[in-house]
Enzyme design. Structure first.
Site, mmCIF file in Angstrom:
data_model
loop_
_atom_site.group_PDB
_atom_site.id
_atom_site.type_symbol
_atom_site.label_atom_id
_atom_site.label_comp_id
_atom_site.label_asym_id
_atom_site.label_seq_id
_atom_site.Cartn_x
_atom_site.Cartn_y
_atom_site.Cartn_z
ATOM 1 C CB VAL A 167 -3.356 -4.977 6.939
ATOM 2 C CG1 VAL A 167 -2.354 -5.479 5.908
ATOM 3 C CG2 VAL A 167 -3.371 -5.870 8.163
ATOM 4 C CG ASP A 168 -2.207 1.839 4.798
ATOM 5 O OD1 ASP A 168 -2.549 1.631 3.627
ATOM 6 O OD2 ASP A 168 -2.120 2.962 5.303
ATOM 7 C CB SER A 169 -1.640 -1.866 0.287
ATOM 8 O OG SER A 169 -2.696 -1.001 -0.100
#
Length: 608
Positions: free
Chosen positions: A291-293
């Site tokens: 999960v990459d912001s």
């Protein structure tokens, strides 16, 4: 020279005009009349020559519109009418485009200025002209908050307090050059973040800041992650340095080690790629997603994950080692998360060389999801529905999910229970079982429903009031319950914002009428009263409503005139009119489920 494809007319027009002037064949297009020194045959031939030259620089999707034109001026005007007509709709479109124009951090400021100028040049060509000072202030307003100090200083230093577009453009370009020179530019190509170190790589400054006091007061309350003692961090830990010394006694430079953690952030629409030595092997697990912001798009290396796929050249990705990898396709992936819900990822980039599967939180936010990061946990919600959960592993948040390949847009299984559940507006399992036992549903015998995501979203409610047993009347029309629901958030296509229900207590027969305003309740009730008494041959004896204004005044007088007992519940006690209130909720939930299942827009309102 660019080729006209229908979307770049403004750019093509300027370049084509210059090209015609350079070739000295511009007269057939821009001259008001035939020059006196040319004969009719010469002028006709020159027109055909210019028409043929212009058609060489238009795409196949435009060519058919002008293929038969022999007059250069008529051809030019036809293209103007097709792609730059001065209609109010085109002007409104360009104004909206200008209003949403915002400089994105990481992109080129020159490209932003070019896009800004091109938008207002098109407006000017359509007759919409703005004052130069307004354009200058508009340009400053497109800059992000990180430019606020520059914006204030530039406006205060403007000559005579009036900022011009040339003045603002010059200032913006100089500021960008200053930031780039000092290493703080929003367009900086790569930012290196090393595990256990905090150093920004800058050209000509790689050796700065190596010696720093090891007893900084800011580390007084911090705990070392290596030895567990307070007062220093791992970077200055003697025990860590001693264990990592090389044979000649010098500390190994981890900043250049191939095993160090690296993050590369790139400008424009490039992707963010993450590498972590502790979790890199998890990429080979088909159920692990990072999960990459910071990622611009969802990315995966596995072609077999896609439920729909479009191959082609979609650009490149810049990796942490400055290498480039091609995006060979894009499509949709359906994940079945650890909460049992299905998460559909749209516009996923297929990059065969990438080693991690990335989920972009920015893209999820655009799709209406809410990302929550807290205490090493990640939660993805939509409304009150928890779609997915993840945990922090090392320095990354990971989602464990399986791939759902068999996703279709029709009924997902051959389960007749599920099919009839959807046909009957997402009826409850109990109601479905009751109809099945009476053999009213073809092909359905045993009712077994799995969890329905549409029901979870569409039937959310508050905690119920305490239940009390109720008794039914013994005859039809002995008691009728009524209530008005609304106003609804969206008008129906017919303009209705409310609906009123009438429910017979004995038979539970329901009548529903839509209303534009509440004052229509009295007229609807009179029609209902006459109709229901004629159909049943019985008299309406009592009606129970809340204490709303629509049931007072003329409504009360009508009931007294016809001998109908009117029971009113006390204010603020909807539970005393529970049958009508519960029916309102049932109707709204069923319509909401239908809208949610079919992905219909809200404009359909109560029409469904």
């Amino acid at each position: 020279m660019v080729c006209l494809n229908g979307t770049n007319y403004h750019k093509w027009k300027g370049k084509m005009k210059d090209l015609l002037c350079v070739k000295k064949i511009h007269l057939p297009v821009f001259a008001t009349a035939k020059p006196g020194n040319k004969t009719t045959e010469e002028w006709f031939f020159e027109n055909q020559q210019v028409c043929g030259f212009i058609r060489q620089w238009v795409g196949d999707n435009v060519l058919n519109h002008i293929v038969n034109e022999t007059d250069a001026k008529a051809l030019w005007n036809k293209l103007e009418t097709l792609y730059a007509s001065k209609t109010g709709n085109n002007k409104l479109f360009l104004l909206k485009q200008a209003m949403h124009l915002v400089y994105k951090e990481g992109s080129s400021i020159s490209d932003h200025l070019n896009e800004f100028q091109g938008c207002f040049d098109q407006l000017s060509g359509m007759g919409v002209k703005l004052d130069d000072e307004i354009l200058a202030l508009w340009l400053l307003n497109t800059l992000p908050d990180s430019w606020e100090t520059f914006r204030v200083s530039l406006t205060n230093a403007a000559p005579n307090g009036i900022a011009t577009t040339e003045y603002v453009k010059s200032g913006v370009l100089n500021e960008e050059m200053r930031r780039r020179t000092q290493g703080t530019s929003s367009h900086s190509e790569v930012l290196m973040i090393e595990r256990g170190r905090s150093k920004h790589t800058r050209q000509g400054q790689n050796n700065r800041g190596r010696s720093r006091s090891k007893s900084k007061p800011r580390y007084k309350e911090l705990e070392c992650h290596f030895c567990g003692k307070t007062g220093h961090i791992k970077r200055y830990c003697y025990k860590w340095k001693k264990e990592n010394q090389t044979s000649n006694g010098k500390h190994e430079k981890r900043g250049n080690d191939d095993n160090s953690n690296r993050v590369s952030t790139t400008s424009s629409d490039d992707l963010l790629v993450v590498y972590d030595e502790n979790v890199i092997n998890l990429a080979h697990n088909e159920t692990s997603w990072v999960v990459d912001s910071g990622a611009s798009f969802h990315v995966t290396s596995r072609r077999e994950f896609f439920t729909s796929y479009t191959s082609g050249d979609f650009g490149v990705v810049k990796m942490g080692n400055d290498g480039l990898s091609k995006v060979v396709g894009t499509g949709t992936i359906c994940l079945e998360t650890n909460t049992g819900s299905k998460l559909i990822l749209k516009e996923v980039r297929h990059v065969p060389d990438i080693r991690l599967h990335l989920i972009s939180t920015g893209r999820l936010d655009d799709d209406g999801y809410c990302n929550i990061f807290n205490e090493g946990q990640w939660k993805l919600t939509k409304g009150s529905l928890v779609v997915a959960r993840g945990k922090k592993c090392s320095s990354l948040y990971l989602l464990q999910a399986s791939i759902s390949i068999n996703l279709v847009n029709a009924v997902e299984t051959n389960n007749m229970s599920e099919l009839w559940h959807k046909r009957l507006s997402h009826i409850s399992e109990k109601g479905l079982d009751c109809l099945a036992k009476k053999s009213l549903l073809q092909g359905l015998k045993d009712v077994k429903l799995d969890m329905c995501n549409h029901c979870v979203v569409g039937k959310q409610r508050r905690v119920s009031f305490k239940h009390h047993s109720s008794s039914r009347k013994e005859e039809v029309l002995e008691l009728v319950h009524s209530d008005v629901c609304g106003p609804l958030k969206v008008k129906s296509i017919g303009g209705a914002l409310y609906f009123v229900t009438f429910i017979d207590d004995y038979s539970r027969k329901l009548w529903v009428r839509t209303l534009k305003t509440k004052d229509q309740v009295f007229n609807v009730f009179k029609e209902f009263h006459v109709s229901v008494e004629r159909e049943t041959g019985k008299k309406l004896k009592c009606i129970r409503t809340d204490n709303g204004g629509e049931y007072c005044g003329s409504f009360d007088a009508y009931c007294r005139e016809h001998g109908i007992k009117h029971q009113k519940t006390p204010p603020k006690t909807p539970q005393l009119n529970g049958l009508a209130e519960r029916m309102n909720r049932t109707l709204v939930e069923r319509v909401r489920c239908l809208l949610w299942m079919q992905s219909y827009p809200n404009l359909f309102g109560v029409r469904l």
